[in-house]
Design an enzyme around this catalytic site. Structure first.
Site, short mmCIF file in Angstrom:
data_model
loop_
_atom_site.label_atom_id
_atom_site.label_comp_id
_atom_site.label_asym_id
_atom_site.label_seq_id
_atom_site.Cartn_x
_atom_site.Cartn_y
_atom_site.Cartn_z
N THR A 94 0.82 -1.23 0.00
CA THR A 94 0.00 0.00 0.00
C THR A 94 0.85 1.27 0.00
O THR A 94 1.98 1.27 0.50
CB THR A 94 -0.94 0.04 1.24
OG1 THR A 94 -1.68 -1.15 1.29
CG2 THR A 94 -1.86 1.22 1.23
N ASP A 152 -8.51 -1.81 4.29
CA ASP A 152 -8.77 -0.52 4.94
C ASP A 152 -8.63 0.67 3.98
O ASP A 152 -9.23 1.73 4.19
CB ASP A 152 -7.80 -0.32 6.11
CG ASP A 152 -6.34 -0.36 5.65
OD1 ASP A 152 -5.99 -1.24 4.83
OD2 ASP A 152 -5.55 0.48 6.11
N GLY A 206 -0.21 -1.60 5.77
CA GLY A 206 -0.05 -2.81 6.57
C GLY A 206 -1.37 -3.55 6.68
O GLY A 206 -2.26 -3.37 5.83
#
Ligand code: GLY
Length: 356
Positions: A199, A230, A251
């Site tokens: 990410t 997320d 993460g």
């Protein structure tokens, strides 16, 4: 412990109980104003050195912070060598690259996001269109892909030869009982493949004190098709409040979702934490939460070291230009994030919640 049930009044205490009966104020309390910095500042994950440089350059030219962040991460979305973002990102378990991204604009307190979008190299730019050209915040799957193609984003195969090779080897390593074999002499097991979360996040502050941010990813490698991390979820993989600051995560997405991580980082800064303190606070909160999850997901907790078994990082930029980051695991002193300000683009070492 008495084991007696505590009443709601007892749990809240007298002050809390009084607050429950106090009339809701007509408007929220105005946050004390932070001074604006002289020059734009951008913070990003460790893969964002070119991103922060580009974002600052654009913000200095007057491009709004959210767009500067989106254009900054576009460099990494297009980079086939980053296997956690955009083109070249690792695919899901069926070999299909599904991307997630979101952006948030501080001055207008607006956001846009796409999840499980396929065949589009720049999902953060699609998220920007969702924000600017629709009344919605999040589009998913086929609808998101169609929306992008309708707006002229080219239809592109995102699976590079390198990512395909990694995926084929991962598939062959999954079980000795299926029909897939590793190349002769190169047998692998599941343990040889660390699942990547990867990410990139970028938050930008301009010299008017306005904020914007975005997060973009190919998500967890070899994920179940349809899994959303997320990154496209406002408050989890990113959040920005133009009165206070901006934050984002990279993460293990499930942990950032279950903690409302990026929202909480911003709220901790509102309450007086420095950016680094706010990031550390949320990581420790996540660690507490993981201990409660370990009964049903023991792989998430390292009992010997009494700490989570996965990595998660937060990045935070306060409205006055103070910035900071913290990571769950790692070696103190090693670079963990990137930043660009008047001194130029560079890597810096953030705090580590559970150092090695
Ligand atoms: N943080 C990226 C993901 O979990 O999908």
């Amino acid at each position: 412990m008495s084991g007696l049930p505590i009443s709601r009044r007892g749990f809240l205490g007298a002050a809390g109980a009084a607050a429950l009966t106090t009339a809701v104020p007509a408007r929220h309390e105005v946050h004390p104003r932070f001074p604006s910095p002289d020059q734009p500042i951008a913070i990003s994950s460790l893969n964002g050195l070119r991103t922060v440089a580009k974002a600052c350059e654009l913000a200095a030219q007057g491009v709004r912070p959210v767009t500067a962040a989106i254009q900054g991460v576009a460099i990494v979305e297009a980079d086939p060598n980053d296997i956690s973002v955009g083109y070249g990102g690792l695919p899901n378990e069926e070999g299909v690259v599904q991307l997630d991204a979101a952006c948030m604009d501080g001055p207008r307190h607006n956001a846009g996001a796409v999840a499980c979008i396929e065949r589009v190299m720049h999902p953060a730019q699609v998220a920007e269109l969702v924000m600017d050209r629709t009344d919605h915040v999040l589009l998913v799957g086929e609808g998101a892909t169609r929306f992008a193609h309708d707006h002229g984003f080219p239809d592109q195969d995102l699976l590079t030869p390198r990512a395909r090779e990694i995926w084929l080897r991962w598939r062959a390593s999954r079980s000795r009982d299926d029909d897939w074999l590793s190349p002769l002499g190169e047998e692998t097991t599941n343990a040889d493949f660390e699942r990547l979360y990867g990410t990139i996040h970028c938050s930008v502050l301009n010299s008017d004190g306005d904020l914007g941010c975005c997060t973009t990813t190919s998500g967890l490698s070899f994920k179940i098709p349809g899994r959303v991390g997320d990154s496209p979820l406002i408050g989890c993989g990113l959040y920005c409040d133009n009165e206070v600051g901006s934050a984002g995560a990279t993460g293990r997405g499930e942990a950032a979702i279950l903690s409302g991580g990026s929202w909480l980082v911003v709220e901790r800064m509102r309450a007086g934490d420095t950016p680094e303190e706010a990031c550390l606070y949320v990581l420790r909160r996540v660690a507490d939460q993981v201990q409660r999850q370990q009964a049903w997901q023991p792989g998430l907790w390292n009992e010997e070291k009494k700490r989570p078994a996965f990595n998660l990082s937060f990045y935070a930029l306060r409205k006055d230009g103070l910035y900071g980051s913290a990571r769950m695991l790692g070696l103190p002193g090693k670079p963990t994030f990137t930043v660009c300000d008047a001194a130029g683009a560079r890597e810096e070492a953030g705090a580590i919640a559970f150092p090695d």
